[in-house]
Motif scaffolding. Sequence first.
Motif, PDB file in Angstrom:
ATOM      1  N   THR A  10       7.244   9.569  88.987  1.00 49.16           N
ATOM      2  CA  THR A  10       8.650   9.414  89.308  1.00 49.16           C
ATOM      3  C   THR A  10       8.842   8.026  89.911  1.00 49.16           C
ATOM      4  OG1 THR A  10       8.859  11.757  89.741  1.00 49.16           O
ATOM      5  CG2 THR A  10      10.574  10.330  90.641  1.00 49.16           C
ATOM      6  N   ILE A  11       9.597   7.168  89.234  1.00 49.40           N
ATOM      7  CA  ILE A  11       9.756   5.796  89.677  1.00 49.40           C
ATOM      8  C   ILE A  11      10.889   5.667  90.678  1.00 49.40           C
ATOM      9  CG2 ILE A  11      10.256   3.456  88.870  1.00 49.40           C
ATOM     10  CD1 ILE A  11       8.753   4.034  86.394  1.00 49.40           C
ATOM     11  N   SER A  12      11.882   6.498  90.571  1.00 54.37           N
ATOM     12  CA  SER A  12      12.968   6.492  91.552  1.00 54.37           C
ATOM     13  C   SER A  12      13.295   7.926  91.884  1.00 54.37           C
ATOM     14  CB  SER A  12      14.206   5.770  90.987  1.00 54.37           C
ATOM     15  OG  SER A  12      14.853   6.598  90.045  1.00 54.37           O
ATOM     16  N   SER A  13      14.148   8.114  92.841  1.00 53.40           N
ATOM     17  CA  SER A  13      14.493   9.467  93.269  1.00 53.40           C
ATOM     18  C   SER A  13      15.364  10.184  92.254  1.00 53.40           C
ATOM     19  CB  SER A  13      15.230   9.394  94.613  1.00 53.40           C
ATOM     20  OG  SER A  13      16.402   8.597  94.480  1.00 53.40           O
ATOM     21  N   VAL A  16      13.150  10.208  86.155  1.00 53.44           N
ATOM     22  CA  VAL A  16      11.717  10.385  85.927  1.00 53.44           C
ATOM     23  C   VAL A  16      11.324   9.664  84.647  1.00 53.44           C
ATOM     24  CG1 VAL A  16       9.941  12.075  85.377  1.00 53.44           C
ATOM     25  CG2 VAL A  16      11.636  12.582  87.143  1.00 53.44           C
ATOM     26  N   ASN A  17      10.209   8.931  84.700  1.00 52.76           N
ATOM     27  CA  ASN A  17       9.686   8.302  83.497  1.00 52.76           C
ATOM     28  C   ASN A  17       8.999   9.375  82.657  1.00 52.76           C
ATOM     29  OD1 ASN A  17       8.490   6.789  81.524  1.00 52.76           O
ATOM     30  ND2 ASN A  17       7.328   5.469  82.900  1.00 52.76           N
ATOM     31  N   PRO A  18       9.531   9.687  81.471  1.00 59.20           N
ATOM     32  CA  PRO A  18       8.945  10.759  80.666  1.00 59.20           C
ATOM     33  C   PRO A  18       7.715  10.326  79.871  1.00 59.20           C
ATOM     34  CG  PRO A  18      10.811   9.831  79.513  1.00 59.20           C
ATOM     35  CD  PRO A  18      10.729   9.112  80.842  1.00 59.20           C
ATOM     36  N   HIS A  81      12.947   2.399  84.412  1.00 59.88           N
ATOM     37  CA  HIS A  81      13.418   3.439  85.321  1.00 59.88           C
ATOM     38  C   HIS A  81      13.672   2.914  86.728  1.00 59.88           C
ATOM     39  CE1 HIS A  81      11.278   5.235  81.964  1.00 59.88           C
ATOM     40  NE2 HIS A  81      12.193   6.172  82.027  1.00 59.88           N
ATOM     41  N   ASP A  82      13.038   1.820  87.070  1.00 56.88           N
ATOM     42  CA  ASP A  82      13.306   1.162  88.341  1.00 56.88           C
ATOM     43  C   ASP A  82      14.285   0.023  88.091  1.00 56.88           C
ATOM     44  OD1 ASP A  82      13.362  -0.162  90.725  1.00 56.88           O
ATOM     45  OD2 ASP A  82      11.209  -0.583  90.818  1.00 56.88           O
ATOM     46  N   PRO A  83      15.552   0.155  88.487  1.00 59.69           N
ATOM     47  CA  PRO A  83      16.538  -0.894  88.202  1.00 59.69           C
ATOM     48  C   PRO A  83      16.144  -2.259  88.739  1.00 59.69           C
ATOM     49  CG  PRO A  83      17.628   1.120  88.930  1.00 59.69           C
ATOM     50  CD  PRO A  83      16.154   1.321  89.150  1.00 59.69           C
ATOM     51  N   ALA A 132      11.122  -3.772  76.054  1.00 59.96           N
ATOM     52  CA  ALA A 132       9.795  -4.394  76.047  1.00 59.96           C
ATOM     53  C   ALA A 132       9.564  -5.264  77.279  1.00 59.96           C
ATOM     54  CB  ALA A 132       9.623  -5.237  74.788  1.00 59.96           C
ATOM     55  N   LEU A 133      10.550  -6.070  77.647  1.00 61.65           N
ATOM     56  CA  LEU A 133      10.370  -6.952  78.794  1.00 61.65           C
ATOM     57  C   LEU A 133      10.393  -6.176  80.107  1.00 61.65           C
ATOM     58  CD1 LEU A 133      10.556  -9.147  76.662  1.00 61.65           C
ATOM     59  CD2 LEU A 133      11.971 -10.479  78.249  1.00 61.65           C
ATOM     60  N   SER A 134      11.126  -5.068  80.145  1.00 64.56           N
ATOM     61  CA  SER A 134      11.065  -4.207  81.329  1.00 64.56           C
ATOM     62  C   SER A 134       9.659  -3.640  81.479  1.00 64.56           C
ATOM     63  CB  SER A 134      12.092  -3.075  81.212  1.00 64.56           C
ATOM     64  OG  SER A 134      13.420  -3.581  81.230  1.00 64.56           O
TER      65      SER A 134
END
Length: 424
Positions: A10-13, A16-18, A81-83, A132-134
């Motif tokens: 889980t990257i943020s509250s 969720v990164n699936p 997932h993390d802005p 991709a860059l994210s």
Amino acid sequence: MTVAPERLSTISSDVVNPAVSLSCRYCGATYALSPTHVCIECFAPLEIAYDESALRRVTRASIEAGPTNLWRYVGLLPAGHDPARRVSLGAGWTPLRPATRLAAELGMRTLWVKDDSANPTHSFKDRVVSVALSAAREHGYTTVACASTGNLAQSVAAHAASAGLRSVVLIPHDLEDGKTVSTAVYGGTLVAIDGNYDDVNRLCSELSGEYEWAFVNVNVRPFYAEGSKTLGYEVAEQLGWRLPEQVVVPIASGSLLTKIDKAFGELGRLGLVEPTPYRVFGAQAQGCNPVAAAFARGVDTVSPMKPSTIAKSLSIGNPADGPYALDVARRTSGAITDVTDPEIVEGIRLLARTEGVFGETAGGVTVACLRRLLREGLLDPDAETVIFNTGDGLKTLDPLVSTGKPTATIRPSLAAFETAGLGD
């Protein structure tokens, strides 16, 4: 060899990164989620594998509450997932235009144009590059690179500039001036290679073994390719959460076509749309038609060829996803066809004249192939159809210079205007 997938994180509250691992498209071997793209067991390509329970947390309501760009689908993507680490110029949520005048001219009942020329650098590549860059930033890279036929070059350079990353972009030496200039303007490293795209791509593969860079269409390709799914997601959502009956998609590497199909399948499997049947059609230029040629011969092997066409953005003579594009077309009872360069120009002009959409040569390929599919009875004129315009015509002006002339050249007087018959 099978490597245990990474634990779901889980990257943020809130999101969720699936994505949990990489999976071989041929033998099924799994690998940790990392910047790699080839199976060491069978040398087939890798793709992202997801945790199904995480995907099922995504609802229509959660998507509709998101931003009006591709990141509204972040719960179905492998990065971003993390802005704070997301690389974005706001790509996505481009218009799905009703093409009523084009439909009438072609004898069709319902036709739509998904117009990705409205993206920040005016092509669909902004979707794949943003993802991709994210992913590259999340894996600690500070330099991003690519091999490109033009649109990808501009998008990588622009996104890297916005994120403070270094970009190294390799292109064929004979790329259109519009695409070369609009890449160089961002201040990154731009290298022209004396050869075609396949030569450029081979060099990129060699460089990826020597430099600790994120090559968007090499070592981070599994992440990159997933960005194309957002085109399919948007079409379904913009149609009122339903799937079209037919789509016509231009083919370069073949990835765009396969990922639109994957998006439709995911939406149906997750209950976000009713899983209704659809047919997928592919479009190529005759001067670079390895996938269409394989389809016409009824074979599974896509034989490489040397490109020679005005549709440079589709000029990939050895398409990585060609065999998978064949599988999609056959499985959905679609087809893959091709058209000549003069037909491509006619397709560009037809779309512009009827719908006010100026597509690049790839868009001309798609419209011209739509015409051919209708003429040959392969595509149903009564079925709801979506075609994809993947780039802006201002990038590929050269093929139209000979036809893009003034209606008349006159002296600045009313008499001259009327003598020329311009008021009729």
